[in-house]
Motif scaffolding. Structure first.
Motif, mmCIF file in Angstrom:
data_model
loop_
_atom_site.group_PDB
_atom_site.id
_atom_site.type_symbol
_atom_site.label_atom_id
_atom_site.label_comp_id
_atom_site.label_asym_id
_atom_site.label_seq_id
_atom_site.Cartn_x
_atom_site.Cartn_y
_atom_site.Cartn_z
ATOM 1 N N GLY A 39 5.564 -53.704 -0.257
ATOM 2 C CA GLY A 39 6.778 -53.396 -1.006
ATOM 3 C C GLY A 39 8.066 -53.899 -0.394
ATOM 4 O O GLY A 39 9.101 -53.888 -1.061
ATOM 5 N N ALA A 40 8.043 -54.325 0.862
ATOM 6 C CA ALA A 40 9.246 -54.849 1.504
ATOM 7 C C ALA A 40 8.874 -55.601 2.769
ATOM 8 O O ALA A 40 7.871 -55.281 3.424
ATOM 9 N N VAL A 41 9.679 -56.614 3.087
ATOM 10 C CA VAL A 41 9.559 -57.333 4.362
ATOM 11 C C VAL A 41 10.978 -57.586 4.866
ATOM 12 O O VAL A 41 11.952 -57.468 4.114
ATOM 13 N N THR A 42 11.096 -57.932 6.122
ATOM 14 C CA THR A 42 12.395 -58.255 6.703
ATOM 15 C C THR A 42 12.496 -59.765 6.861
ATOM 16 O O THR A 42 11.633 -60.394 7.481
ATOM 17 N N LEU A 43 13.544 -60.348 6.283
ATOM 18 C CA LEU A 43 13.791 -61.785 6.373
ATOM 19 C C LEU A 43 15.204 -61.994 6.905
ATOM 20 O O LEU A 43 16.172 -61.491 6.314
ATOM 21 N N ASP A 44 15.317 -62.719 7.995
ATOM 22 C CA ASP A 44 16.629 -62.958 8.618
ATOM 23 C C ASP A 44 17.371 -61.660 8.897
ATOM 24 O O ASP A 44 18.600 -61.587 8.788
ATOM 25 N N GLY A 45 16.621 -60.600 9.235
ATOM 26 C CA GLY A 45 17.235 -59.323 9.552
ATOM 27 C C GLY A 45 17.634 -58.501 8.341
ATOM 28 O O GLY A 45 18.216 -57.414 8.493
#
Length: 326
Positions: A84-90
């Motif tokens: 449902g979510a990931v972290t990309l570039d913070g």
């Protein structure tokens, strides 16, 4: 002579009803504009040709086309676990749902998994994705091949620059059709027709042929349309696009399942954009899926989720023209 088909135009107008928005239908073979329904039907502008929204997840099909054209091993990206979510570039990049195990590109497209297409865009690269978007007319300086100049706009959609401070996040957002990209109903139909044509878009036009003062044909649309064609995908690559769009309709978890019409094979992709409380519903598609004759782009402004309202309008339209497509 104009290209509008009165029966298809009436079906589009009836399906759209009082819903603010536009529904545009294009002949896949020639690019002829068969219908351009706008609601409201009067006003300073026609929503079908000029109404601008973010395209949302219909852009995922262009992202897939870019990956296939670039030689990305799409199958190697699956299966993966969508939480449902990931972290990309913070920054948090969110999906609209936690899909769990996503086993194939067919499933990813059918359920419209944002994270799956963020992964696909990362594997493809910004250069290839932007090049494919421009192939589909997302650049006011680019003319699509195939038709003479007409009253229809040639600069159909816009691309803003990706955010250089968050390139991965910005690329993922572009692959889901948000933030840095806009489209009109007419342009959505152009995208659908390009996908139906195996990744070879063609410009739309409202004139079927030009006549001189004596009524003699001086230029024919069908002949002009065959003189300039964009480079299509390889046959097996184009088949992937059709297959995943059919899955969006045919699978019980497909976001376009509510647009299913018995006796008619169709390929579709939904898109939802806007902000909470004011969501725009977008749908592209073509039919019949195995022998495309028409392609359409629908924008329902402020209608809510595409899986509900865009699917409902699309189904009403297809029910009215089903016999024409058999």
């Amino acid at each position: 002579e104009l290209t509008i088909d009165s029966a298809i135009q009436m079906a589009a107008v009836a399906a759209l009803g009082e819903q603010r928005g536009g529904l545009v239908v294009i002949d896949v073979a020639t690019g002829a504009l068969l219908a351009a329904a706008s609601s409201p039907a009067s006003g300073p502008s026609l929503t079908a040709l000029e109404g601008v929204v973010e395209p949302g997840s219909i852009i995922k099909m262009i992202a897939l086309a870019a990956a296939l054209r670039s030689g990305v091993d799409v199958g190697a990206l699956f299966p993966f676990d969508c939480r449902g979510a990931v972290t990309l570039d913070g920054l948090p990049f969110r999906d609209w749902a936690s899909h769990g195990s996503v086993d194939s590109i067919d499933e990813a497209a059918a359920v419209s998994c944002n994270i799956a297409f963020a992964r696909l865009a990362a594997a493809t690269g910004a250069g290839a994705l932007n090049a494919e978007l421009r192939r589909y007319g997302f650049d006011p300086q680019v003319n699509l091949p195939g038709r003479w100049p007409s009253a229809l706009p040639q600069g159909l959609g816009r691309l803003a620059a990706l955010d250089p401070s968050h390139p991965g996040f910005s690329l993922a957002r572009r692959a889901e059709g948000l933030d840095s990209i806009t489209i009109t109903p007419l342009h959505a139909a152009v995208v659908a027709a390009g996908l139906a044509r195996g990744g070879a878009p063609i410009a739309p036009a409202l004139v079927s042929r030009r006549l001189n003062l004596l009524g003699e044909t001086i230029e024919d649309a069908a002949r002009t349309a065959t003189q300039a064609r964009a480079e299509p995908l390889e046959g097996d690559q184009a088949a992937v696009i059709t297959r995943v769009m059919v899955a969006a309709v045919a699978r019980p978890d497909g976001t376009a399942r509510r647009a299913f019409v018995a006796g008619l094979s169709a390929a579709m992709k939904t898109g939802t954009s806007g902000v909470s409380g004011r969501l725009d519903a977008i749908m592209i598609g073509f039919a019949p899926a195995d022998r495309p004759r028409i392609a359409w782009g629908l924008v329902a402004i402020g209608a809510g989720k595409a899986a509900i309202e865009a699917a409902r309008i699309t189904r009403q339209f297809l029910l009215r023209i089903r016999d024409r497509l058999r």
